[in-house]
Design a protein around this motif. Structure first.
Motif, PDB file in Angstrom:
ATOM      1  N   MET B 126       0.813  -1.217   0.000  1.00  0.00           N
ATOM      2  CA  MET B 126       0.000   0.000   0.000  1.00  0.00           C
ATOM      3  C   MET B 126       0.851   1.275   0.000  1.00  0.00           C
ATOM      4  O   MET B 126       1.880   1.341   0.670  1.00  0.00           O
ATOM      5  N   ARG B 127       0.325   2.246  -0.718  1.00  0.00           N
ATOM      6  CA  ARG B 127       0.972   3.558  -0.746  1.00  0.00           C
ATOM      7  C   ARG B 127       0.014   4.611  -0.211  1.00  0.00           C
ATOM      8  O   ARG B 127      -1.151   4.340   0.010  1.00  0.00           O
ATOM      9  N   GLU B 128       0.504   5.806  -0.091  1.00  0.00           N
ATOM     10  CA  GLU B 128      -0.374   6.892   0.319  1.00  0.00           C
ATOM     11  C   GLU B 128      -1.425   7.123  -0.758  1.00  0.00           C
ATOM     12  O   GLU B 128      -1.129   7.067  -1.947  1.00  0.00           O
ATOM     13  N   LYS B 129      -2.643   7.432  -0.321  1.00  0.00           N
ATOM     14  CA  LYS B 129      -3.741   7.677  -1.259  1.00  0.00           C
ATOM     15  C   LYS B 129      -3.741   6.687  -2.404  1.00  0.00           C
ATOM     16  O   LYS B 129      -3.833   7.061  -3.574  1.00  0.00           O
ATOM     17  N   ASP B 130      -3.637   5.469  -2.053  1.00  0.00           N
ATOM     18  CA  ASP B 130      -3.486   4.445  -3.086  1.00  0.00           C
ATOM     19  C   ASP B 130      -4.708   4.369  -3.995  1.00  0.00           C
ATOM     20  O   ASP B 130      -5.812   4.134  -3.541  1.00  0.00           O
ATOM     21  N   ARG B 148      -2.711  -0.674   5.199  1.00  0.00           N
ATOM     22  CA  ARG B 148      -3.726   0.367   5.038  1.00  0.00           C
ATOM     23  C   ARG B 148      -3.090   1.507   4.266  1.00  0.00           C
ATOM     24  O   ARG B 148      -1.888   1.718   4.351  1.00  0.00           O
ATOM     25  N   SER B 149      -3.936   2.244   3.576  1.00  0.00           N
ATOM     26  CA  SER B 149      -3.408   3.426   2.908  1.00  0.00           C
ATOM     27  C   SER B 149      -3.379   4.571   3.909  1.00  0.00           C
ATOM     28  O   SER B 149      -3.673   4.389   5.093  1.00  0.00           O
ATOM     29  N   THR B 192       3.248   2.571   2.987  1.00  0.00           N
ATOM     30  CA  THR B 192       2.634   3.125   4.193  1.00  0.00           C
ATOM     31  C   THR B 192       3.151   2.494   5.481  1.00  0.00           C
ATOM     32  O   THR B 192       3.168   3.134   6.510  1.00  0.00           O
TER      33      THR B 192
END
Lengths: 342, 342
Positions: B126-130, B148-149, B192
């Motif tokens: 997961m990445r930020e604001k995925d 979680r994003s 994340t």
DNA sequence: CCCAAAATTCAAAGCGCTTTGGATTTCCTT
DNA sequence: AAGGAAATCCAAAGCGCTTTGAATTTTGGG
């Protein structure tokens, strides 16, 4: 959105749209453009199951992953998979991975093929007289074996590295350096690569009038912990080995720890050569004392096997059916002349 | 051998045979026996593609594997996969793995779902604001996110470990032991879990009036080599850290090597806590100086996610949609009071 | 012994795509 | 301008399975 809807939208027949999409020649260039345009706009994707049912081709290669609560995951498996992936993605193939307890592997393979879910199968973790090979030969699904079996005719498609040669070379080097007492930290004894590595080692020793004692061979899963334990055990023998061969850098990790713990100097008190699968996670040149290794990239093997499998399925190129890769023997600081005391 | 042939052989209709096989009630017990018997004898296996086309269900869960020639295979991926496998095999599910260059991940997910090849999707890394999350929510295919994003509403199904809490706990322990100078060897900065771990660390430090200097944070792929390099760099600072947090035991391996090489004693000169994914290949208790760790089994997470996915598909049980697992902080010898000199 | 209900079984209609065999147009040659 | 080849496009037949709606047989009660 399916073919029918798309073709209605375009005022064309399903036939034409299908042909336009699959690159058949009997369709007007302009029409094809319109179709492709519509696909882009609608986001239409052909249903693979239907495609598969109609063509008989699945666009995927199968592999069974040995698994069970008691089985440890294998780093090498992941690395190999990455190689398969590199190549598969180029041709829009994917894998179908069927987990299976090891004792049911043959049945799982058969089921996987019979399900029509895969166009080709990949076989690994070869054993002696492996029944999977005969089974696969009896079907007409293409397959490639990673490794080779032992005790049955070698008339199937495989890609293997020269395990015998690798360990022969390594053992010979150590013998030439004057070592007399050898040990081998090997993989599971039921896997053929382990068997070949043992054989290669013994052959080299024999040529120098040496033998590999039973209590100087360790067979186990290739983890750090097993490497440590094996080495620890070796070092407690009355005449401990001064030359050690190791089937994986992961196990070498543990072995080196045991050596340090015993207060011995790697490369002078004791020499070690490990087989290096080129795991990005763990590079032999980065060890405190850089490791002499026999090297062969597992990932490259994965790529190659995927390529052969796909070539088989798509009939796009003819590649050799059997390949035996030589390994590189790379000398670093973990090997040196036998200590003079012994 | 297909259904039609089988039913002719038995003198029954396809309908009845199909029902007998799929356990429908409206078929005579005796007839069912005959059918099962025939299946055993003929080795008949239903064609999955046809089954899938007819039912719309695929019996498989999809995952996209980030891959590219430049990308290193990830040990953690294999371990997680093993967990998925353990559970999947119980319900006769398999995985469809679609390799994809990371920049096309969202598109690959979409395509995989649209292809009808999978009943559910598993999302990781997961990445930020995925963007994958919004996309999956817009489809009706079940999915579970591992991790979680950040920066988008947390209203999707996930399983995550409490990364913030884990590193908060670890950092706090070290602060309580008197450490003043901290460093963090973390995973890639765009993932994340790395972000949360940094956050947890900083929070604990803040509570003790401490800060984490920019040049004491390292973000990289989680390999031995990167761990070594990062630690080496830290040790060259004018005031080197005496407390180090590390995102993986694999990186800890390299870090410990750098510490030894600098002639420092782990557990007295410098303290280290690593996160332990319980990789069978590498156990923290086996390090020369056993490692204090925050622990959470990656394999268990894989098993759980597979179970949730399958429960979603088969509607067999209702499991929580969001789970946040606490980690264990296990103290071993790699942590001790801050050296008095500093 | 008759009739409705329950128990079994079946024929046939899809699922969405590819592909065969033809039909229809267009283009060129003589 | 006629005739045949080439170029396009289409209708319909599967691929192997599930499932709907109906037919047939059995069973049970009156």
């Amino acid at each position: 959105m399916n073919l029918k809807q798309l073709s209605q939208l375009l005022g064309l027949s399903q036939t034409t749209v299908s042909r336009a999409l699959n690159g058949y020649p009997e369709v007007n260039a302009e029409t094809r453009q319109r179709v492709l345009e519509a696909v882009r706009e609608t986001g239409y994707r052909p249903n693979r199951a239907a495609q598969r049912l109609a063509t008989g081709r699945a666009g995927s290669i199968g592999l069974v992953m040995p698994t069970a609560d008691s089985i440890e995951s294998d780093v090498h498996f992941g690395e190999f998979l990455a190689g398969l992936g590199d190549e598969a993605v180029k041709h829009d193939f994917h894998f179908v991975i069927n987990p299976s307890p090891p004792e049911e592997e043959t049945a799982t393979c058969r089921r996987l093929v019979a399900s029509g879910n895969v166009d080709a199968l990949f076989l690994a973790y070869m054993r002696e007289k492996d029944p999977r090979i005969a089974m696969m030969k009896s079907l007409k699904t293409p397959f490639v074996v990673h490794g080779r079996s032992i005790g049955i005719p070698t008339d199937y498609p495989y890609l293997d590295i020269d395990n015998t040669g690798a360990f022969y070379d390594a053992a010979r080097l150590l013998a030439q350096l004057g070592h007399r007492h050898f040990a081998l930290i090997n993989g599971p004894d039921y896997l053929t690569f382990s068997i070949r590595r043992t054989k290669g080692t013994m052959r080299a020793l024999a040529e120098h009038g040496l033998t590999l004692r039973d209590d100087c061979i360790s067979n186990s899963q290739m983890t750090d912990e097993h490497g440590f334990r094996a080495m620890e055990r070796f070092l407690q023998l009355e005449t401990p080995p001064t030359a050690v061969l190791c089937s994986s850098t992961v196990m070498a990790l543990g072995a080196v720890r045991a050596i340090n713990q015993a207060g011995l100097k790697l490369g002078s008190d004791i020499s070690l050569i490990a087989h290096d699968d080129v795991l990005p996670m763990l590079k032999p040149e980065n060890f405190m004392v850089p490791l002499t290794t026999t090297r062969s990239s597992l990932r490259a093997a994965g790529q190659r096997i995927a390529r052969r499998l796909i070539a088989d399925i798509l009939q796009i190129e003819t590649l050799p059916q059997q390949e035996l890769w030589k390994t590189d023997l790379i000398v670093r600081a973990s090997t040196g002349p036998a200590p003079s005391g012994k």
